[in-house]
Design an enzyme around this catalytic site. Structure first.
Site, PDB file in Angstrom:
ATOM      1  N   CYS A  97      -9.139 -25.319  15.773  1.00 52.57           N
ATOM      2  CA  CYS A  97      -7.821 -25.012  15.199  1.00 52.57           C
ATOM      3  C   CYS A  97      -6.760 -25.428  16.218  1.00 52.57           C
ATOM      4  O   CYS A  97      -7.077 -25.702  17.374  1.00 52.57           O
ATOM      5  CB  CYS A  97      -7.733 -23.524  14.857  1.00 52.57           C
ATOM      6  SG  CYS A  97      -7.377 -22.452  16.263  1.00 52.57           S
ATOM      7  N   ALA A 126     -11.799   2.850   0.922  1.00 51.92           N
ATOM      8  CA  ALA A 126     -12.448   3.579   2.010  1.00 51.92           C
ATOM      9  C   ALA A 126     -13.618   2.818   2.612  1.00 51.92           C
ATOM     10  O   ALA A 126     -14.633   3.388   3.004  1.00 51.92           O
ATOM     11  CB  ALA A 126     -12.900   4.964   1.541  1.00 51.92           C
ATOM     12  N   CYS A 186      -7.036 -23.576  19.591  1.00 50.34           N
ATOM     13  CA  CYS A 186      -8.212 -23.883  20.407  1.00 50.34           C
ATOM     14  C   CYS A 186      -8.226 -25.345  20.863  1.00 50.34           C
ATOM     15  O   CYS A 186      -8.780 -25.667  21.907  1.00 50.34           O
ATOM     16  CB  CYS A 186      -9.485 -23.546  19.634  1.00 50.34           C
ATOM     17  SG  CYS A 186      -9.565 -21.796  19.213  1.00 50.34           S
ATOM     18  N   ASP A 208       0.864  -1.187   0.000  1.00 55.11           N
ATOM     19  CA  ASP A 208       0.000   0.000   0.000  1.00 55.11           C
ATOM     20  C   ASP A 208       0.898   1.234   0.000  1.00 55.11           C
ATOM     21  O   ASP A 208       2.114   1.142   0.186  1.00 55.11           O
ATOM     22  CB  ASP A 208      -0.959  -0.034   1.203  1.00 55.11           C
ATOM     23  CG  ASP A 208      -2.230   0.777   0.937  1.00 55.11           C
ATOM     24  OD1 ASP A 208      -2.260   1.569  -0.023  1.00 55.11           O
ATOM     25  OD2 ASP A 208      -3.197   0.628   1.712  1.00 55.11           O
ATOM     26  N   ASP A 238      -4.174   7.127  -3.700  1.00 59.04           N
ATOM     27  CA  ASP A 238      -5.584   7.468  -3.892  1.00 59.04           C
ATOM     28  C   ASP A 238      -6.076   8.198  -2.650  1.00 59.04           C
ATOM     29  O   ASP A 238      -5.408   8.187  -1.611  1.00 59.04           O
ATOM     30  CB  ASP A 238      -6.405   6.188  -4.137  1.00 59.04           C
ATOM     31  CG  ASP A 238      -6.232   5.172  -3.018  1.00 59.04           C
ATOM     32  OD1 ASP A 238      -5.071   4.869  -2.668  1.00 59.04           O
ATOM     33  OD2 ASP A 238      -7.243   4.696  -2.475  1.00 59.04           O
TER      34      ASP A 238
HETATM   35  N1  GUN Z   1      -6.553   0.571   2.943  1.00 57.13           N
HETATM   36  C1  GUN Z   1      -7.831   0.560   3.374  1.00 57.13           C
HETATM   37  N2  GUN Z   1      -8.601   1.373   2.602  1.00 57.13           N
HETATM   38  C2  GUN Z   1      -7.791   1.890   1.661  1.00 57.13           C
HETATM   39  C3  GUN Z   1      -8.022   2.800   0.570  1.00 57.13           C
HETATM   40  O1  GUN Z   1      -9.125   3.264   0.317  1.00 57.13           O
HETATM   41  N3  GUN Z   1      -6.919   3.102  -0.202  1.00 57.13           N
HETATM   42  C4  GUN Z   1      -5.675   2.569   0.063  1.00 57.13           C
HETATM   43  N4  GUN Z   1      -4.669   2.902  -0.737  1.00 57.13           N
HETATM   44  N5  GUN Z   1      -5.455   1.723   1.075  1.00 57.13           N
HETATM   45  C5  GUN Z   1      -6.497   1.410   1.868  1.00 57.13           C
HETATM   46 ZN    ZN Z   2      -9.390 -21.643  17.000  1.00 57.43          ZN
END
Ligand code: GUN
Ligand code: ZN
Length: 491
Positions: free
Chosen positions: A281, A196, A284, A93, A128
């Site tokens: 799992c 978002a 657990c 990201d 973005d």
């Molecule tokens: N991580 C969670 N939401 C977003 C987003 O809208 N844009 C980016 N770039 N990373 C995110």
């Molecule tokens: Zn578990």
């Protein structure tokens, strides 16, 4: 859009696909869950994410790497894969999330894409603007223009064989989301995250998550791989996949563990309040809740459980797509939480869109709730009724065909589908398993089938034999269809 995604199987708008990630030299099966790895705090070693949990891809944040001197130098020196000890695909990201949290970041799309390329990212992200829900339209439009420029800057950048995300924004305005999807799809970017969503996901606003995804999908090419940014709670994976999402990233497993929270497919529990574990799992199976509270690795073990249930649910979702009963799984998940029921109901508002990719034949349709009456298979049956040949006089009946009659044909009626010629009884979806005790919603849907048949054949005299339908269903039967209550006739 470039050609790195192949769809192998469909159910509703969900699909099993293969995302080719050339820079990593791997192909990732979707739906895929990308665990979020914080480059400063490796809650679970990335090598273990691959070996013990089956993660084929993970996501980390290039902005955090770039802003942390010690980490940046090591990552630039050794490359991201070596630094993390992970040889699958790595998405990075860009700092947009920090932009949304803190209002400002000190990097441009051009710079951060270049940085992502230098550290060896396999899928990069531009800067973005994650416009939050509920803002005024003017802000949503203005920020969407900024996001579009970020996509253009990313397109212009030197990226080699690195894939690049084209995020789709637009806040809670479906028409802006659709436009953003159409715009992103027309670029030569590769993966399309719906952005978002975190504020909506955190407050369980699943109906609006579904609206945003469906709107983005109306703009995007049907073959585009779609990522739901920030989504990874096991409760909502089936719903999001059925709405058409292919990639997810989960920070929830680690963030929730930090607060002592235990994820399940029907919500989030507090370890503090648990007496029993509903899960088998490794964590657990080896601990009681009391024991887990007392170890000195509570947070790490809780994160492991959280990841196990999430990957387990993802495998269940894939199996459901293969068998064609994904909507039944979503229905089950919708019983766990009212917000999920809102999500399912919203998804079914778009049954006509789901119908386009829903396979014509699959495992038997199970009627398991009122919502089953609104599934795309029911709608498709109603649409197809107009194509069938009918005689002048037609009996539609929920009981067996009478032995003596003077109708041109006697068809079966089966809620929620409604009427069909007996010859189709053994074809999907009419092989459906429905409860003996049919409910009003199924009867209403069947009545709508009768109405659609009558509308297509105004010259046919239709008689309907029904098993004591509720008034609401009888109201949906057109006036010129003669009705007989079989209960009263003793049949
Ligand atoms: N991580 C969670 N939401 C977003 C987003 O809208 N844009 C980016 N770039 N990373 C995110
Ligand atoms: Zn578990």
């Amino acid at each position: 859009m470039r050609d790195h995604f192949e769809i192998r199987d469909h159910d509703a708008a969900g699909r099993i696909g293969r995302l080719e990630v050339p820079r990593a030299g791997v192909t990732v099966e979707t739906p895929a869950l990308l665990p979020v790895v914080n480059p400063n705090v490796l809650t679970i070693e990335p090598r273990r994410l691959a070996e013990e949990f089956g993660a084929e891809m993970l996501i980390t944040n290039s902005y955090i790497i770039r802003s942390t001197d010690r980490v940046r130098d090591r990552v630039l020196d050794r490359g991201l894969h070596d630094f993390l000890g992970f040889d699958g695909a790595i998405m990075t990201d860009s700092g947009s999330f920090q932009l949304a949290e803190y209002g400002d970041i000190d990097v441009t799309t051009e710079e951060i894409i270049e940085f992502q390329r230098r550290i060896g990212s396999d899928v990069a992200t531009p800067v973005d603007v994650p416009t939050p829900p509920d803002v005024d339209r003017e802000r949503a439009e203005r920020e969407l223009e900024t996001t579009k420029r970020a996509l253009a800057d990313a397109e212009a950048a030197e990226t080699g064989d690195m894939l690049v995300n084209g995020p789709v924004q637009g806040s809670t305005f479906p028409d802006l989301r659709e436009e953003a999807g159409r715009h992103a799809s027309a670029t030569d970017l590769d993966v399309f995250p719906v952005g978002a969503m975190v504020p909506l996901l955190n407050s369980y606003r699943y109906a609006e998550v579904v609206e945003a995804v469906r709107a983005a999908k109306r703009g995007l090419d049907p073959d585009a791989p779609v990522h739901l940014f920030g989504a990874g709670h096991p409760m909502m994976l089936a719903l999001a996949v059925a709405a058409g999402c292919d990639l997810f990233d989960s920070a929830a497993y680690a963030l929730m563990a930090r607060d002592g929270r235990y994820l399940t497919v029907s919500g989030t529990e507090h370890l503090e309040e648990m007496e029993y574990f509903p899960c088998s799992c490794p964590v657990c199976a080896e601990h009681t809740p009391a024991e887990l509270r007392e170890t000195d690795a509570t947070e790490e073990l809780l994160a492991e459980h959280n990841l196990h249930v999430t990957f387990e649910e993802l495998r269940r979702v894939k199996a459901a797509i293969r068998s064609g009963n994904l909507l039944q799984l979503v229905d089950r998940r919708a019983r766990g939480h009212p917000a999920m029921l809102d999500g399912l109901r919203t998804l079914l508002d778009h049954a006509d869109e789901l119908e386009r990719t829903d396979p014509a034949s699959k495992d038997a349709f199970f009627y398991t709730s009122h919502e089953s009456a609104r599934r795309p298979e029911v709608r498709r049956h109603h649409d197809r009724l107009s194509r069938l040949a009918v005689p002048d006089r037609l009996l539609l009946t929920e009981s067996d065909a009478p032995s003596n009659h003077d109708y041109g044909a006697v068809w079966r009626v089966k809620p929620p589908f409604g009427p069909f010629p007996r010859a189709l009884s053994e074809t999907y979806p009419l092989t459906a398993e429905v409860p003996e005790r049919v409910d009003g919603a199924a009867q209403v849907a069947a009545a709508e089938g009768v109405a659609s048949l009558a509308a297509a054949n105004p010259d046919t005299a239709i008689t309907l034999g029904h098993d004591d339908w509720v008034p609401r269903a009888l109201d949906a039967v057109p006036d010129d269809v003669e009705t007989e209550n079989l209960r009263h006739l003793g049949r």
